[in-house]
Scaffold this motif. Structure first.
Motif, mmCIF file in Angstrom:
data_model
loop_
_atom_site.group_PDB
_atom_site.id
_atom_site.type_symbol
_atom_site.label_atom_id
_atom_site.label_comp_id
_atom_site.label_asym_id
_atom_site.label_seq_id
_atom_site.Cartn_x
_atom_site.Cartn_y
_atom_site.Cartn_z
ATOM 1 N N GLY A 51 48.129 48.744 54.189
ATOM 2 C CA GLY A 51 47.688 49.148 52.868
ATOM 3 C C GLY A 51 46.206 48.969 52.612
ATOM 4 O O GLY A 51 45.745 49.134 51.489
ATOM 5 N N THR A 52 45.418 48.625 53.648
ATOM 6 C CA THR A 52 43.972 48.452 53.500
ATOM 7 C C THR A 52 43.250 49.438 54.406
ATOM 8 O O THR A 52 43.616 49.605 55.568
ATOM 9 N N LEU A 53 42.227 50.089 53.860
ATOM 10 C CA LEU A 53 41.365 50.980 54.623
ATOM 11 C C LEU A 53 40.061 50.243 54.901
ATOM 12 O O LEU A 53 39.455 49.683 53.982
ATOM 13 N N TYR A 54 39.627 50.222 56.161
ATOM 14 C CA TYR A 54 38.365 49.607 56.556
ATOM 15 C C TYR A 54 37.394 50.693 56.979
ATOM 16 O O TYR A 54 37.762 51.613 57.704
ATOM 17 N N THR A 69 33.414 47.770 54.779
ATOM 18 C CA THR A 69 34.024 47.812 53.454
ATOM 19 C C THR A 69 35.528 47.895 53.634
ATOM 20 O O THR A 69 36.025 48.674 54.454
ATOM 21 N N ALA A 70 36.260 47.069 52.887
ATOM 22 C CA ALA A 70 37.717 47.086 52.883
ATOM 23 C C ALA A 70 38.179 47.553 51.510
ATOM 24 O O ALA A 70 37.757 47.006 50.494
ATOM 25 N N VAL A 71 39.025 48.588 51.487
ATOM 26 C CA VAL A 71 39.581 49.112 50.241
ATOM 27 C C VAL A 71 41.088 48.936 50.308
ATOM 28 O O VAL A 71 41.744 49.493 51.191
ATOM 29 N N GLU A 72 41.629 48.161 49.383
ATOM 30 C CA GLU A 72 43.057 47.889 49.371
ATOM 31 C C GLU A 72 43.799 48.965 48.595
ATOM 32 O O GLU A 72 43.214 49.654 47.752
ATOM 33 N N GLU A 78 36.023 45.259 48.831
ATOM 34 C CA GLU A 78 34.972 44.300 49.157
ATOM 35 C C GLU A 78 34.088 44.917 50.223
ATOM 36 O O GLU A 78 34.582 45.552 51.147
ATOM 37 N N SER A 79 32.785 44.736 50.104
ATOM 38 C CA SER A 79 31.837 45.169 51.129
ATOM 39 C C SER A 79 31.155 43.938 51.700
ATOM 40 O O SER A 79 30.831 42.999 50.967
ATOM 41 N N SER A 99 36.923 47.014 41.714
ATOM 42 C CA SER A 99 38.138 47.812 41.667
ATOM 43 C C SER A 99 37.760 49.258 41.400
ATOM 44 O O SER A 99 36.875 49.536 40.586
ATOM 45 N N LEU A 100 38.410 50.153 42.098
ATOM 46 C CA LEU A 100 38.158 51.583 41.910
ATOM 47 C C LEU A 100 39.047 52.137 40.821
ATOM 48 O O LEU A 100 40.093 51.685 40.553
#
Length: 100
Positions: A51-54, A69-72, A78-79, A99-100
């Motif tokens: 569930g996380t994109l790096y 950068t990790a986007v959950e 977080e960058s 948060s996006l």
């Protein structure tokens, strides 16, 4: 310690959320697939796991990620930026989160 970029997929280092953190060490970036800075050289690779994109980038072309950068899945991100200390060790500093 050097972490291979595929270890990002395994989640073996760092916090319970994801492997990034100040002590993650060097992250070797293999087979980048995108040119983030438009200079004609591939410098960035993306990974998805749990569930996380790096998004990992090697902007100084030394074979190691400089920025990750990790986007959950729920939108938190977080960058992190790598810095080499006087002792030669790589430390990661969080440069942004939200948060996006």
């Amino acid at each position: 310690m050097t972490m291979h970029d595929d270890m990002l997929l395994l989640g073996t280092l760092g916090t319970a959320q994801h492997p990034m953190g100040p002590d993650a060490g060097e992250v070797e970036l293999h087979a980048p697939t995108a040119d983030l800075d438009g200079d004609g050289l591939l410098d960035t690779r993306t990974y998805a796991t749990g569930g996380t994109l790096y998004v990992a980038s090697d902007l100084d072309e030394d074979g190691f990620a400089d920025h990750i950068t990790a986007v959950e899945g729920e939108g938190g991100f977080e960058s992190w930026q790598a810095h080499r200390g006087a002792d030669g060790e790589v430390r990661w500093a969080r440069t942004d989160r939200g948060s996006l």
